[in-house]
Design a protein around this motif. Structure first.
Motif, PDB file in Angstrom:
ATOM      1  N   UNK A 273       0.827  -1.209   0.000  1.00 51.66           N
ATOM      2  CA  UNK A 273       0.000   0.000   0.000  1.00 51.66           C
ATOM      3  C   UNK A 273       0.863   1.261   0.000  1.00 51.66           C
ATOM      4  N   UNK A 274       2.126   1.134   0.440  1.00 58.17           N
ATOM      5  CA  UNK A 274       3.033   2.278   0.472  1.00 58.17           C
ATOM      6  C   UNK A 274       3.608   2.604  -0.907  1.00 58.17           C
ATOM      7  N   UNK A 275       3.608   1.642  -1.825  1.00 62.65           N
ATOM      8  CA  UNK A 275       4.285   1.839  -3.113  1.00 62.65           C
ATOM      9  C   UNK A 275       3.386   1.599  -4.320  1.00 62.65           C
ATOM     10  N   UNK A 276       2.096   1.447  -4.095  1.00 62.28           N
ATOM     11  CA  UNK A 276       1.172   1.146  -5.192  1.00 62.28           C
ATOM     12  C   UNK A 276       0.026   2.150  -5.196  1.00 62.28           C
ATOM     13  N   UNK A 277      -0.331   2.642  -6.376  1.00 66.26           N
ATOM     14  CA  UNK A 277      -1.503   3.495  -6.554  1.00 66.26           C
ATOM     15  C   UNK A 277      -2.343   2.922  -7.701  1.00 66.26           C
ATOM     16  N   UNK A 278      -3.646   3.204  -7.660  1.00 68.38           N
ATOM     17  CA  UNK A 278      -4.522   2.779  -8.747  1.00 68.38           C
ATOM     18  C   UNK A 278      -4.167   3.573 -10.015  1.00 68.38           C
TER      19      UNK A 278
END
Length: 298
Positions: A273-278
């Protein structure tokens, strides 16, 4: 950066199937690695998508010893860093270093690489100021692990607020989604890819989390000299073993659905969740082009 650019590139070395595919985010692009080649797709300043492919068999395909348990984890890390670094450098050239996105992401990548150099030594030093490693090895290593996690999480949270880095993380999410669609045998359309999860159990960010956990166990079982530099040197020398064990944990958690593997996957997704975006559709298009190019028959 190391967590995203190694990212799910580990997939290319975790699976034994001929269709194994891994990848990493690049600057305004995505790199995909198949067993025999890797492809890079980059969105150019004029909006066009640049594609290139490089023949580059993985070490695990060329040498039997590179597939041995524990050894394969170190080999995977080396191959992932080698290929993703080349792709990152090339994408910076193509995207144009004068662009704010390219410069900011490149600086953040370099900073994290330097940070990870301290990642091994600094936590052990700080933990030693609070707890005796020789007298309380388990507590000492638990504290060092918490400090490692705090350093990494703090850095990623801070740079994640930068819009340009957020876009880099969107390419990371697109890379995950494209590989998930490919692994499910779905046609690589924007609609199919967007429906996939942005998190993947064989991501390099998860690997980093497992390195922290494995390090606590390994270092707690080893003698802890009172002399600080000997203790820190021992942690560095044991890093290949820690990385090899973490890789096996990653491999296990990705391949099973029992309660332990589910717990490990949940932990890995929290770190991702710290390194991924939609991603947006235009970013997904880049990931699709890279996947198709890497998996196209020679």
């Amino acid at each position: 950066m190391i967590t995203t650019r190694t990212s799910s590139l580990f997939r290319a070395f975790l699976l034994n199937a001929p269709a194994a595919l891994g990848g990493s985010a690049a600057l305004e692009g995505v790199m995909m690695k198949a067993p025999e080649r890797w492809a890079l797709a980059v969105r150019l300043p004029d909006g066009a998508i640049h594609l290139e492919v490089h023949d580059d068999p993985a070490l695990s395909k060329r040498f039997a010893w590179a597939r041995w348990p524990l050894v394969r984890g170190v080999v995977a890390l080396y191959d992932a860093l080698r290929v993703s670094s080349r792709a990152l450098s090339r994408s910076a050239e193509l995207a144009g270093e004068e662009q704010p996105t390219s410069k900011t992401a490149l600086y953040a990548t370099t900073a994290l690489s330097l940070l990870l150099g301290l990642f091994i030594v600094l936590p052990g030093f700080l933990a030693g100021l609070l707890v005796s490693a020789a007298a309380q090895p388990l507590l000492y290593n638990l504290l060092a692990g918490l400090i490692k996690a705090a350093i990494l999480v703090g850095y990623l949270l801070s740079i994640g607020r930068v819009p340009e880095i957020g876009r880099f993380f969107m390419y990371h999410g697109a890379e995950h989604k494209a590989i998930a669609a490919y692994e499910r045998g779905l046609p690589l359309t924007v609609e199919n890819v967007q429906r996939q999860s942005a998190y993947h159990p064989r991501c390099g960010t998860t690997f980093i989390a497992f390195v922290i956990l494995t390090g606590v166990l390994v270092y707690s079982l080893m003698p802890a000299p009172e002399v600080l530099w000997w203790r820190l040197l021992g942690r560095v020398l044991l890093l290949p073993l820690v990385a090899g064990l973490a890789f096996e944990v990653l491999r296990y958690s990705a391949a099973h659905t029992d309660p332990l593997s589910s717990l490990l996957k949940a932990l890995g997704f929290r770190f991702q969740m710290l390194t991924v975006r939609q991603p947006t559709e235009d970013i997904v298009e880049v990931a699709i082009q890279s996947t198709q190019t890497a998996t196209r028959p020679a």
